[in-house]
Design a protein around this motif. Structure first.
Motif, PDB file in Angstrom:
ATOM      1  N   TYR A 125       0.771  -1.301  -0.177  1.00 54.32           N
ATOM      2  CA  TYR A 125      -0.428  -0.446  -0.259  1.00 54.32           C
ATOM      3  C   TYR A 125       0.490   1.301  -0.016  1.00 54.32           C
ATOM      4  N   VAL A 126       0.300   1.912  -0.614  1.00 50.37           N
ATOM      5  CA  VAL A 126       1.099   3.486  -0.426  1.00 50.37           C
ATOM      6  C   VAL A 126       0.383   4.908  -0.596  1.00 50.37           C
ATOM      7  N   GLY A 127       0.943   5.778  -0.075  1.00 53.18           N
ATOM      8  CA  GLY A 127      -0.119   6.462   0.755  1.00 53.18           C
ATOM      9  C   GLY A 127       0.869   8.536   0.513  1.00 53.18           C
ATOM     10  N   TYR A 128       0.805   9.740   0.308  1.00 55.45           N
ATOM     11  CA  TYR A 128       1.363  10.968   0.109  1.00 55.45           C
ATOM     12  C   TYR A 128       1.103  11.171   1.323  1.00 55.45           C
ATOM     13  N   VAL A 174       6.332  10.256  -0.537  1.00 52.73           N
ATOM     14  CA  VAL A 174       5.450   9.506  -0.588  1.00 52.73           C
ATOM     15  C   VAL A 174       5.776   7.642   0.099  1.00 52.73           C
ATOM     16  N   VAL A 175       5.072   7.183   0.947  1.00 53.63           N
ATOM     17  CA  VAL A 175       4.861   6.298   1.872  1.00 53.63           C
ATOM     18  C   VAL A 175       4.753   4.135   1.060  1.00 53.63           C
ATOM     19  N   GLY A 176       5.566   3.634   1.209  1.00 52.57           N
ATOM     20  CA  GLY A 176       4.510   2.655   1.084  1.00 52.57           C
ATOM     21  C   GLY A 176       5.264   1.703   1.883  1.00 52.57           C
ATOM     22  N   GLY A 195      -5.637   1.437   8.463  1.00 51.06           N
ATOM     23  CA  GLY A 195      -4.711   0.517   8.410  1.00 51.06           C
ATOM     24  C   GLY A 195      -3.484   0.285   7.944  1.00 51.06           C
ATOM     25  N   PHE A 196      -2.942   1.902   7.534  1.00 51.10           N
ATOM     26  CA  PHE A 196      -1.827   2.395   6.858  1.00 51.10           C
ATOM     27  C   PHE A 196      -0.876   2.781   8.562  1.00 51.10           C
ATOM     28  N   GLY A 246      -4.697  12.537  -0.341  1.00 45.27           N
ATOM     29  CA  GLY A 246      -4.987  11.126  -1.229  1.00 45.27           C
ATOM     30  C   GLY A 246      -5.661  10.138  -0.864  1.00 45.27           C
ATOM     31  N   PRO A 247      -6.097   9.599  -1.720  1.00 45.01           N
ATOM     32  CA  PRO A 247      -6.338   7.899  -1.115  1.00 45.01           C
ATOM     33  C   PRO A 247      -5.227   7.054  -0.797  1.00 45.01           C
ATOM     34  N   VAL A 248      -5.063   6.387  -0.177  1.00 46.45           N
ATOM     35  CA  VAL A 248      -3.895   5.048   0.031  1.00 46.45           C
ATOM     36  C   VAL A 248      -4.736   4.125  -1.028  1.00 46.45           C
TER      37      VAL A 248
END
Length: 410
Positions: free
Chosen positions: A187-190, A223-225, A246-247, A271-273
């Motif tokens: 999963y990734v998010g900014y 950006v984090v994965g 969850g992230f 923004g979305p994960v």
């Protein structure tokens, strides 16, 4: 508009636009097709190590990309359980800085660089539905425009630069030569407000069966994965119920005690994960009569190794050189395919192998953890380790360095 070209490229993002640019410079007549529209985003590990930054400079797009205020970075901070590796990437091709720019900016810049070439024609919003064939050779494509109008185009070569779910690859019947499924959900998010100490850097963490990676990127964000085993259904359910919660909980519990776990709580998700529940690390044959593949269409790798951008651009250059060296493509498909495969394997297969190792959920053996500590304790070994990622050296150089250090220790 004319309908016959030397090369049709399906997919106009990094692989496709780079190939169109290189072919246009070489004097070929190119049709570049993109089913979407640019600028737009796509799920990707959009990192360039310094060797790939050199290619961006050579294409003349680096100044434009730097104008987005996306930061360069030179340092890597890595935690493999209790082993810490902290150092700077060695210089390669006159570059020692890395760059993780959002695809919205990157793809548009490369697309415009490609379409600025005199021999390149581009159509956006065109979806390929089939390949044209004659006497067992691919001779073109057919498809529909964004308004539903059908059209066909012919060429001496059709190239699939259309990603890991490549339509061209499927229609051409390219053989899968290797496939190693991942053991991880990714999963990734900014995030905005993620504060690193000191200079910008990439961060990588592996704690047991939890992994995470952080890149400084565009728009003042990181950006984090985050990755965890696909067999952990409880965590998959948590992400499905509330992806952001969850992230954050995964990082806070599975990576407790790391700088990431300390910094993420005060950062704001923008923004979305988004995520992938499984994927294959795969390698396909790259060329056949009238068709070829480049980028993720040819080989998709675990995003943790960050080699996708390099492989797309490098593959485009190799394919252009092979096409330009042949005076009669129709009589040379086997020879060109063999040359293309050999050169890509010689350059990229070692990093593909690294991805296949990272992608498996295998506990770190005590002897490997000892080596990790040794790498972290010696700048020479740290440089050799980081140099694998930007092609400053091959993996064998790290092995030789570790061997010398162990002999000295004895």
């Amino acid at each position: 508009m004319k309908t016959t070209f030397d090369v049709i490229i399906v997919g106009a993002r990094v692989a496709g636009s780079t190939l169109a640019y290189e072919l246009g410079k070489a004097g070929f007549d190119v049709l570049l097709l993109e089913k979407g529209t640019l600028p737009s985003d796509t799920l990707s590990t959009h990192n360039f190590f310094s060797n790939s930054v050199a290619m961006l400079r050579e294409m003349g797009v680096m100044d434009r990309l730097l104008a987005t205020d996306t930061p360069l970075y030179k340092r890597a901070y890595i935690e493999f359980d209790d082993a810490v590796i902290d150092g700077q990437y060695p210089e390669v091709n006159g570059e020692n800085a890395c760059f993780c720019i959002k695809r919205t900016y990157l793809d548009h810049a490369l697309f415009e660089a490609a379409t600025a070439q005199a021999g390149v024609t581009a159509i956006q919003g065109f979806r390929v539905t089939d390949l044209l064939r004659e006497d067992g050779r691919v001779t073109g494509v057919t498809g529909v425009s964004r308004v539903g109008a059908a059209a066909s185009y012919t060429a001496r070569l059709v190239v699939g630069a259309d990603g890991r779910h490549s339509v061209v690859r499927s229609l051409a019947g390219a053989k899968r030569l290797q496939a190693v499924p991942t053991d991880f959900a990714s999963y990734v998010g900014y995030f905005s407000g993620y504060e690193q100490k000191g200079e910008p850097c990439v961060e990588f963490y592996k704690k047991g069966d939890r992994l995470a990676i952080v890149f400084p990127t565009s728009d003042g964000q990181h950006v984090v994965g985050a990755m965890f085993p696909l067999t952990d259904q409880a965590w998959i359910d948590r992400f499905k119920a509330d992806a952001e919660k969850g992230f954050r909980e995964l990082v806070g519990s599975g990576l407790a005690g790391t700088p990431l776990a300390e910094r993420l709580p005060v950062a704001e998700l923008g923004g979305p994960v988004r995520g992938l529940l499984g994927y294959d690390n795969d390698w396909f044959e790259g060329m056949g009569p009238g068709w070829a593949l480049v980028g993720d269409a040819l080989s998709f790798k675990d995003p943790a190794v960050g080699q996708g951008m390099h492989d797309a651009m490098y593959g485009a250059r190799v394919l252009t050189r092979i096409l330009a060296a042949s005076t009669d493509w129709s009589a040379s498909w086997d020879d060109m395919a063999a040359a293309y495969g050999r050169e890509l394997e010689a350059k990229m297969m070692s990093r593909f192998g690294m991805a296949c190792q990272i992608t498996k959920n295998v506990p770190v053996k005590p002897e490997q953890q000892m080596v990790n500590r040794l790498i972290g304790a010696h700048p020479e070994a740290t440089q050799a380790f980081l140099g694998i990622y930007n092609y400053a050296n091959e993996p064998e150089a790290l092995g030789m360095t570790i061997g010398r250090l162990l002999q000295t220790k004895e």
